[in-house]
Design an enzyme around this catalytic site. Structure first.
Site, PDB file in Angstrom:
ATOM      1  N   ASP A   1       0.918  -1.238   0.063  1.00 34.26           N
ATOM      2  CA  ASP A   1       0.074  -0.074   0.047  1.00 34.26           C
ATOM      3  C   ASP A   1       1.054   1.196   0.116  1.00 34.26           C
ATOM      4  OD1 ASP A   1      -2.174   1.747   0.048  1.00 34.26           O
ATOM      5  OD2 ASP A   1      -3.094   0.865   1.716  1.00 34.26           O
TER       6      ASP A   1
HETATM    7  C1  BGC Z   1      -4.848   3.468   0.074  1.00 31.34           C
HETATM    8  C2  BGC Z   1      -4.889   2.410  -0.927  1.00 31.34           C
HETATM    9  C3  BGC Z   1      -4.776   3.073  -2.393  1.00 31.34           C
HETATM   10  C4  BGC Z   1      -3.378   3.768  -2.282  1.00 31.34           C
HETATM   11  C5  BGC Z   1      -3.121   4.530  -3.554  1.00 31.34           C
HETATM   12  C6  BGC Z   1      -3.581   4.109   0.018  1.00 31.34           C
HETATM   13  O1  BGC Z   1      -3.639   5.349   1.082  1.00 31.34           O
HETATM   14  O2  BGC Z   1      -5.035   2.918   1.316  1.00 31.34           O
HETATM   15  O3  BGC Z   1      -6.180   2.030  -1.041  1.00 31.34           O
HETATM   16  O4  BGC Z   1      -4.921   2.386  -3.613  1.00 31.34           O
HETATM   17  O5  BGC Z   1      -3.344   4.868  -1.125  1.00 31.34           O
HETATM   18  O6  BGC Z   1      -3.791   5.750  -3.610  1.00 31.34           O
END
Ligand code: BGC
Length: 778
Positions: free
Chosen positions: A245
């Protein structure tokens, strides 16, 4: 920061080359460079070796492609894309076929924008209704999450665009999400929190899995070899890329061999250099780096093969699909006296006079805040859609200001206006919901209440016109204190860009509602399973409710709920008959005949639950094991067949660390909700053998149950009893129970029990060796 949206290399044949060969051509530095991003949304290229950069972007219910300033929190602008209903509404469709179509449409849009991987679906379990991100998740149940998540992945990947199954794993709250440890026992971890992920991985093979920010039982998901390698790859057979993530990496050098292939976003070369240094000084085996790089190259190959510079998509068709999905996800919670559907305008005249009340009818709340924020291609309002259906006779009153809560002069003027509109209309349709600031990625909710001004408005409008319909817009469930007073309630969730027209379709019966609750609506926050253990303290959240998540909790405690899991009404009625259950090695086939007994065409979601009352392990009274969504014309009846997979009947046995199906008489319930069971049957299930070696610590009960040691021990006890002159002494029920848990090794030396340590050792050894009958009695 500007992202590179086109592959930097367009080397013919790259996609078809052997990835390992490509890896062999790379320098150590080049290899390390491929394990982290080039920017917010792109991977690095190695042009010399023909490896292109690919684009990964959010996700999950639309394509959030940023061409300008980039961020991962939905702050900057993105290109227009269809905002499909978020997962909360998609989950309520209980319809894999529909989700596969939505996935396909997402794939078409992603491909048209040059996106190689769309970051979704999110299938985390809704553990507590307080989780600020529940709108991005499908259900409180792993079978629903898994089956629907797999369908989305299938649809998306059919277009040559990869999915990123997220957030792996046990990321069920936003509070302290980047550090907190989800402390979960093995059974709930496997049976509730990982089961859906397992199903999606095994059924749909997502190209990537996104590891979550949090720790699990103390270990960061981004550096957990058990999670990312033993479970995900060795047990489930995942062969894609694990991506972090955004910002989830804690220790890159620990993460890589644990199974974290790709760190996102860019780390400015810092962690790449750490990997290089670790290989050079022997802390990291270069072979582990090669494996991660090979996977990254394979991902780039898949994305390159799927790319199509000329791809486009049909904006109108996707808007219509978003409308269909929004209507299908809406759940009719209550409809006393058949207040709904409303009468639309016909050739001979206008429909009912309708007072449309509530700012949300004009200013829709249709998606949640954070990384999933889509810039919609267009936006329907319920007000305009109702005006279209009703012809004339629609009066609108905002009723409240969305971000206001307290009563003041302005607020009471809005209420007066709404009351006057309601009093003059045949029906009042009241659009309530959560203000955006109440729920978002990044923080959790504090309570489950609608704002006080909206609740007060309900009473005022009801008094003016008892024919009041409440339509809700919210990403997480809300308490509904007015549920027994308002005759009709339609839960529209966050319906995406066509949510307004989708809701009007349901209100006017253009679509007969078939949405079902994929999560329980509780009476109060205090009743919810995780209430005492959410969101934890000092960096730890203990999943104290264990297996009893969602309906499993309320059913086990026989507790009242506002609306149960699986609930949802229709404008027609369905009768169930002719239950039959067939067993084979792959599980059960449950067949039931469902008849549409009303006068409208409609769709029924048939649900199959199982229970094993006589289980030796803790279990919920009923657990969903399968479902089907079937369309039936008025008067039509059809046999519906639902497969229950044998592996879904298994529990995680902590003694042997594996799935075990317990044998016994299974109760099979078929119903229209978890609390509207229409037919019940049973199925005798053969269990899996679990043979535990006997030890000195084994109880006499365990020894007696052993096929080899048991008869020998019984014979010995019988001899002893005879010697004592009381043949029943050990078989007496109370005594048998008392002795049952006595560790056999502790018998040695007990006065009056002539058994030696060596004799017990021999008995155990014979049992463990699986000795034959002659040996047993020796
Ligand atoms: C979120 C993800 C997301 C990623 C990219 C993170 O903060 O938890 O779900 O895909 O950011 O934006």
């Amino acid at each position: 920061m500007t992202d590179t949206l086109e592959p930097t290399t367009d080397q013919a044949g790259f996609a078809r080359r052997d990835a390992a060969e490509i890896v062999a051509e790379l320098t150590l530095e080049e290899k390390a460079s491929l394990t982290s991003g080039a920017s917010f949304w792109t991977t690095k290229a190695v042009e010399r070796a023909g490896v292109p950069s690919i684009v990964l972007t959010d996700g999950p219910h639309g394509v959030r492609l940023q061409r300008g300033s980039a961020d991962h929190l939905g702050i900057g602008d993105s290109v227009p894309a269809t905002c499909f209903p978020p997962a909360v509404a998609l989950g309520s469709t209980f319809d894999p076929e529909l989700l596969e179509r939505v996935g396909r449409a997402l794939g078409e849009e992603a491909r048209a924008e040059g996106v190689g991987v769309l970051l979704g679906p999110g299938i985390n379990i809704k553990r507590s209704p307080l989780c600020g991100r529940n709108f991005e998740y499908l259900s409180e149940d792993p079978i629903v999450s898994g089956a629907l998540g797999a369908a989305l992945v299938r649809g998306l990947q059919s277009q040559g665009v990869g999915a990123s199954l997220k957030h792996f794993a046990a990321n069920n709250q936003e509070h302290d999400r980047m550090r907190a440890s989800s402390d979960v026992d093995p059974r709930p971890l496997r049976e509730i929190y990982l089961r859906g992920f397992q199903r999606v991985v095994e059924d749909a093979q997502p190209w990537t899995v996104m590891c979550s920010y949090n720790r699990i039982n103390g270990v960061y998901a981004s550096e957990d070899p058990w999670l990312l390698t033993s479970v995900l790859r060795d047990e489930w057979g995942f062969d894609g890329v694990v991506v972090s993530d955004w910002g989830a990496v804690n220790d890159r050098v620990a993460g890589l061999p644990a199974g974290l292939d790709l760190e996102m976003p860019a780390s400015d070369g810092r962690t790449d250099a750490q990997l290089v240094a670790a290989v050079r000084d022997g802390r990291l085996d270069e072979a582990a780096l090669d494996v991660a790089v090979r996977r990254a190259v394979e991902l780039a190959q898949r994305a390159t093969a799927g790319a199509d510079a000329d791809a486009t998509y049909d904006v109108d068709a996707h808007h219509l699909l978003a409308r269909e999905a929004a209507a299908r996800g809406a759940v009719l919670l209550r409809n006393e006296g058949g207040l709904l559907p409303l009468a639309p305008a016909t050739g001979s005249g206008n429909g009912q006079n309708v007072a449309v009340i509530g700012e949300f009818a004009r200013t829709p709340r249709y998606q949640g805040a954070g990384s999933s924020l889509i810039n919609p291609t267009r936006l329907d309002t319920a007000l305009a859609a109702i005006e279209e259906q009703a012809g004339a006779g629609v009066v609108f009153a905002p009723g409240f200001a969305i971000d206001a809560n307290d009563a003041d002069a302005e607020a009471s003027a809005l209420v007066d206006e709404a009351v006057a509109a309601a009093a003059a209309a045949d029906v009042a349709v009241l659009f309530l919901g959560l203000p955006a600031a109440h729920e978002s990625e990044g923080f959790d909710r504090e309570h489950l209440r609608l704002p006080g001004n909206q609740l007060a408005l309900v009473d005022a409008v009801l008094e003016a016109n008892p024919n009041t319909v409440v339509v809700l817009a919210n990403g997480g469930v809300v308490e509904l204190p007015f549920a027994d007073r308002v005759p009709a309630i339609l839960e529209g969730w966050l319906g995406g860009q066509a949510g307004g027209s989708g809701i009007a379709d349901v209100l006017y019966g253009v679509v007969n509602p078939s949405g079902r609750l994929a999560e329980t609506i509780p009476l109060r926050l205090e009743d919810t399973p995780a209430f005492l253990d959410f969101p934890g303290e000092f960096g730890h959240v203990r999943y104290g409710e264990g297996l009893f998540v969602g309906y499993r909790w309320y059913d086990a405690r026989d507790a009242a709920v506002r609306y149960p899991f699986g609930h949802g009404l229709s404008y027609t009625t369905f009768a169930y008959s002719g239950l039959s259950i067939e067993r084979d090695a792959s599980g059960l086939t449950v067949r039931v005949t469902v008849e549409n007994t009303g006068s409208r065409d409609g769709r029924e979601v048939v649900q199959v639950y199982t229970g094993l009352a006589a289980s030796t392990v803790q279990r919920a009274p009923r657990e969903l094991k399968g479902f089907a969504s079937v369309e039936l014309a008025a008067g039509e009846s059809r046999e519906v067949s639902i497969a229950v997979r044998r592996e879904d009947l298994a529990y995680w046995d902590t003694r042997v660390d594996r799935w075990v199906v317990e044998g016994g008489e299974l109760t099979v319930e078929v119903g229209a909700s978890s609390r509207d069971i229409r037919l019940t049957g049973t199925a005798a299930i053969d269990g899996d053998a679990v043979r535990l070696p006997l030890t000195m610590e084994s109880s006499i009960g365990d020894v007696m149950a052993d096929p080899i040691a048991g008869p020998a021990a019984a014979a010995a006890l019988a001899g002893l009893a005879a010697g004592m002159g009381d043949t029943d002494v050990f078989t007496d029920e109370g005594m048998a129970k008392m002795m049952g848990s006595f560790p056999i090794g502790r018998l040695v030396g007990f006065p009056g029990i002539p058994v030696s340590y060596e004799q017990i050792e021999q008995l155990i050894a014979a049992a463990n060796a699986g000795a034959g009958p002659a040996d047993r009695t020796a």
